[in-house]
Write a protein that holds these residues in place. Structure first.
Motif, PDB file in Angstrom:
ATOM      1  N   PHE A   1      -7.797  38.434 -14.214  1.00 50.48           N
ATOM      2  CA  PHE A   1      -6.946  37.416 -14.808  1.00 50.48           C
ATOM      3  C   PHE A   1      -5.899  37.006 -13.788  1.00 50.48           C
ATOM      4  N   GLN A   2      -6.099  35.822 -13.227  1.00 48.61           N
ATOM      5  CA  GLN A   2      -5.129  35.345 -12.248  1.00 48.61           C
ATOM      6  C   GLN A   2      -4.387  34.173 -12.832  1.00 48.61           C
ATOM      7  N   CYS A   3      -3.091  34.309 -12.864  1.00 44.64           N
ATOM      8  CA  CYS A   3      -2.316  33.262 -13.524  1.00 44.64           C
ATOM      9  C   CYS A   3      -1.158  32.852 -12.638  1.00 44.64           C
ATOM     10  N   PRO A   4      -0.999  31.581 -12.414  1.00 44.01           N
ATOM     11  CA  PRO A   4       0.132  31.163 -11.594  1.00 44.01           C
ATOM     12  C   PRO A   4       1.446  31.160 -12.355  1.00 44.01           C
ATOM     13  N   ASP A   5       1.361  31.258 -13.693  1.00 42.67           N
ATOM     14  CA  ASP A   5       2.573  31.148 -14.493  1.00 42.67           C
ATOM     15  C   ASP A   5       3.252  32.507 -14.608  1.00 42.67           C
ATOM     16  N   VAL A   6       4.492  32.557 -14.182  1.00 43.88           N
ATOM     17  CA  VAL A   6       5.204  33.833 -14.193  1.00 43.88           C
ATOM     18  C   VAL A   6       5.480  34.291 -15.617  1.00 43.88           C
ATOM     19  N   ARG A   7       5.654  33.316 -16.511  1.00 46.62           N
ATOM     20  CA  ARG A   7       6.022  33.693 -17.879  1.00 46.62           C
ATOM     21  C   ARG A   7       4.922  34.497 -18.554  1.00 46.62           C
ATOM     22  N   LEU A   8       3.685  34.147 -18.287  1.00 45.47           N
ATOM     23  CA  LEU A   8       2.592  34.906 -18.889  1.00 45.47           C
ATOM     24  C   LEU A   8       2.572  36.332 -18.358  1.00 45.47           C
ATOM     25  N   ILE A   9       2.839  36.448 -17.061  1.00 46.30           N
ATOM     26  CA  ILE A   9       2.859  37.787 -16.478  1.00 46.30           C
ATOM     27  C   ILE A   9       3.995  38.597 -17.083  1.00 46.30           C
ATOM     28  N   ARG A  10       5.112  37.920 -17.281  1.00 45.91           N
ATOM     29  CA  ARG A  10       6.228  38.631 -17.908  1.00 45.91           C
ATOM     30  C   ARG A  10       5.896  38.987 -19.348  1.00 45.91           C
ATOM     31  N   LEU A  11       5.152  38.129 -20.002  1.00 49.84           N
ATOM     32  CA  LEU A  11       4.748  38.425 -21.379  1.00 49.84           C
ATOM     33  C   LEU A  11       3.918  39.695 -21.416  1.00 49.84           C
TER      34      LEU A  11
ATOM     35  N   SER B   1      -6.810  46.121 -19.299  1.00 50.10           N
ATOM     36  CA  SER B   1      -7.521  45.683 -20.502  1.00 50.10           C
ATOM     37  C   SER B   1      -7.003  44.345 -20.983  1.00 50.10           C
ATOM     38  N   VAL B   2      -5.688  44.201 -20.936  1.00 50.88           N
ATOM     39  CA  VAL B   2      -5.114  42.919 -21.358  1.00 50.88           C
ATOM     40  C   VAL B   2      -5.644  41.797 -20.475  1.00 50.88           C
ATOM     41  N   GLY B   3      -5.671  42.054 -19.180  1.00 51.86           N
ATOM     42  CA  GLY B   3      -6.157  41.031 -18.256  1.00 51.86           C
ATOM     43  C   GLY B   3      -7.608  40.677 -18.522  1.00 51.86           C
ATOM     44  N   LYS B   4      -8.389  41.716 -18.730  1.00 51.40           N
ATOM     45  CA  LYS B   4      -9.817  41.499 -18.948  1.00 51.40           C
ATOM     46  C   LYS B   4     -10.062  40.723 -20.227  1.00 51.40           C
ATOM     47  N   THR B   5      -9.359  41.122 -21.279  1.00 50.24           N
ATOM     48  CA  THR B   5      -9.568  40.456 -22.559  1.00 50.24           C
ATOM     49  C   THR B   5      -9.062  39.025 -22.527  1.00 50.24           C
ATOM     50  N   THR B   6      -7.947  38.831 -21.840  1.00 49.07           N
ATOM     51  CA  THR B   6      -7.426  37.472 -21.715  1.00 49.07           C
ATOM     52  C   THR B   6      -8.428  36.571 -20.999  1.00 49.07           C
ATOM     53  N   GLN B   7      -8.968  37.076 -19.918  1.00 50.13           N
ATOM     54  CA  GLN B   7      -9.945  36.292 -19.176  1.00 50.13           C
ATOM     55  C   GLN B   7     -11.178  36.048 -20.027  1.00 50.13           C
TER      56      GLN B   7
ATOM     57  N   MET C   1     -14.435  32.274 -22.972  1.00 51.64           N
ATOM     58  CA  MET C   1     -15.096  31.898 -24.229  1.00 51.64           C
ATOM     59  C   MET C   1     -14.762  30.480 -24.602  1.00 51.64           C
ATOM     60  N   ALA C   2     -13.513  30.104 -24.322  1.00 52.11           N
ATOM     61  CA  ALA C   2     -13.090  28.747 -24.669  1.00 52.11           C
ATOM     62  C   ALA C   2     -13.484  27.747 -23.598  1.00 52.11           C
ATOM     63  N   GLY C   3     -14.184  28.194 -22.586  1.00 52.96           N
ATOM     64  CA  GLY C   3     -14.643  27.271 -21.565  1.00 52.96           C
ATOM     65  C   GLY C   3     -13.618  26.977 -20.495  1.00 52.96           C
ATOM     66  N   ARG C   4     -12.626  27.817 -20.402  1.00 55.99           N
ATOM     67  CA  ARG C   4     -11.594  27.597 -19.406  1.00 55.99           C
ATOM     68  C   ARG C   4     -11.704  28.638 -18.294  1.00 55.99           C
ATOM     69  N   GLY C   5     -11.218  28.259 -17.142  1.00 54.11           N
ATOM     70  CA  GLY C   5     -11.245  29.213 -16.042  1.00 54.11           C
ATOM     71  C   GLY C   5     -10.014  30.081 -15.993  1.00 54.11           C
ATOM     72  N   GLU C   6      -8.889  29.556 -16.379  1.00 53.81           N
ATOM     73  CA  GLU C   6      -7.634  30.305 -16.333  1.00 53.81           C
ATOM     74  C   GLU C   6      -7.152  30.591 -17.738  1.00 53.81           C
ATOM     75  N   GLY C   7      -6.633  31.774 -17.920  1.00 55.06           N
ATOM     76  CA  GLY C   7      -6.112  32.120 -19.226  1.00 55.06           C
ATOM     77  C   GLY C   7      -4.770  31.475 -19.471  1.00 55.06           C
TER      78      GLY C   7
END
Lengths: 134, 354
Positions: free
Chosen positions: A46-56, B75-81, B86-92
């Motif tokens: 899970f790679q996210c550029p948004d810091v807020r999600l990481i903080r979440l 686990s959170v990362g994996k499930t988020t991804q 599932m929704a057809g998106r590349g980024e969570g």
């Protein structure tokens, strides 16, 4: 403001809690550093550029750890003191996070960290703990 | 994706920790800090609220908790991804994260879990988190982290313009990295040191010596050999190397090396010059590996003068080889001596018999 209504899922008159929270998240510094959480999230995909999600995520993790720790603390306090003497009462106040308390606390969360007992500890070693009286 | 993964993860802990020592140490510190801040208030008889906190940890317990926390984050990362895909998106996005948290919190339950059509924005999980942040004290991490992961900046070779030298060679653009400096001082050292070391220095010498090899109308194979005979190592940037005067090899006195006869199958692999053939095989047998690599590059030279340089080089190796040859010689001498004795015996026998 109206994005909840626009999505059509449900009607909200005010902002969902999530939006507000994300906005206020930048003011709160989680104990777990952002870089560390970002590293582990990236490790699992899970790679996210948004810091807020990481903080979440980091705040959620912090809450999880705090919950586990508080459960373990309660187990530790609930255990009767082994020796009740006035001189040794000071020991009772020193609470140590032990494997026993931790395993009990994590058990409720579905994590099994019980380590196997030593073979020669007691005659009842290896017997199903449900049938064994502690 | 459930908490049950924590058990499986602990088995891989050894390899995990080996590659993630730094991250693991940081996580451990953070978890310890969080545990330190956990407090449960107990109401005693005297109506005084006493906050009980952990004063210390069992080390193994802290390590287990850290492992579990790392597994939780993953686990959170994996499930988020997973939900994002599932929704057809590349980024969570935020809703994926909330869904993942709901999944992981399903074991204990949260407010509103029963509602199938619940809104993720108002999820009970989020509200719990909001409540937590409101109640808990804010404890920043103890140490300031360096940029994570740490990337080493690669030092690039400066360009010609960076060095400031004017290139008389028109064919070489100025923005290319400059030629490395030739190490002429180490030429004399190579004669006495092991040949293997020369190979490491050749990285710095390849270009100038290669250039010089193009000067001359001959096949120059060994770059390190150039240093020994050519005493103008640092002249490449000046003047067109193609038009420079050819470099003549000086003849040096090289002791004649005794070369035992060699099998013919090594001719093809090594070289066409008979002198070289004699020199190389025994050296291959006894020389250190660095030397062997150098010698293999000697193959292909056809100039007679090159062989003299080869002999120069082999002078380094011949010390060792000569030892072996002396051994061989001694063996041969013994053999001849034995033969002589045997012949003498044979010759003497008829005398005695007679």
């Amino acid at each position: 403001m109206n994005h909840g209504q626009q999505s059509g899922e449900a009607k909200h008159e005010d902002d969902p809690a999530l939006t507000e929270f994300l906005g206020s998240l930048m003011d709160y510094t989680p104990t777990i550093p952002d870089d560390l959480v970002e590293h582990y999230l990236a490790k699992s995909g899970f790679q996210c550029p948004d810091v807020r999600l990481i903080r979440l995520v980091s705040v959620a993790t912090q809450k999880f750890v705090a919950d586990v720790a508080s459960d373990a603390l309660q187990h530790c306090k609930a255990r009767p003191a082994p020796v009740v003497k006035e001189k040794k009462q000071q020991k009772d106040k020193r609470l140590i996070l032990t494997m026993e308390d931790l395993s009990k606390a994590l058990r409720e969360y579905g994590v099994n960290v019980k380590h196997p007992e030593y073979f020669a500890d007691s005659p009842s070693t290896g017997i199903d703990p449900a049938t064994r009286e502690e | 994706m459930t908490y049950g993964d924590g058990e499986g993860g602990s088995q891989r802990r050894g390899s995990q920790r080996g590659s993630n020592d730094f991250a693991y140490a940081l996580a451990r510190m953070a978890v310890a800090q969080i545990c330190e801040g956990v407090e449960i208030s107990t109401l005693q008889d005297s109506h005084s609220r006493e906050g009980a906190r952990f004063s210390s940890f069992q080390e193994s317990a802290l390590e287990r908790l850290t492992d579990v926390v790392i597994q939780y984050i993953q686990s959170v990362g994996k499930t988020t991804q997973f939900y994002a895909n599932m929704a057809g998106r590349g980024e969570g996005n935020a809703l994926d994260v909330v869904q993942a948290l709901e999944d992981l919190g399903a074991g204990l339950g949260f407010n509103g879990a029963h509602d199938v059509e619940r809104c993720l924005g108002d999820s009970g999980v989020v509200k719990d988190i909001v409540r937590y942040t409101g109640e808990a004290e804010e404890v920043p991490f103890v140490y300031s982290l360096p940029r994570f992961p740490f990337k080493k900046g690669k030092r690039r070779a400066p360009s010609f313009s960076g060095i400031g030298g004017e290139m008389a060679d028109e064919h070489i653009p100025v923005w290319l990295p400059a030629f490395p400096e030739t190490k002429s001082k180490e030429v004399e050292e190579t004669n006495t040191e092991k040949v293997g070391e020369v190979k490491s220095k050749e990285n710095g010498l390849s270009l100038p010596s290669m250039q010089q090899s193009l000067d001359v109308d001959r096949l120059k194979v060994q770059k390190s050999m150039e240093q020994e005979d050519v005493q103008e190592p640092g002249e490449e940037p000046e003047g067109n190397p193609f038009l420079a005067a050819p470099v003549w090899v000086r003849e040096k006195d090289v002791p004649r090396v005794f070369c035992p006869s060699e099998p013919k199958n090594e001719e093809d692999s090594i070289g066409h010059v008979p002198e070289k053939q004699k020199n190389i095989p025994p050296l291959e047998a006894h020389a250190p590996p660095g030397m062997i690599n150098d010698e293999s590059r000697l193959g292909g030279t056809e100039d007679g003068q090159k062989t003299q340089r080869a002999l120069l080089r082999f002078k380094i190796g011949t010390r060792k080889a000569s030892m072996c040859w002396t051994i061989k010689q001694s063996l041969e001498d013994k053999e001849t001596r034995g033969r002589r004795r045997w012949n003498a015996k044979r010759n003497s026998k008829p005398l005695t018999q007679m």
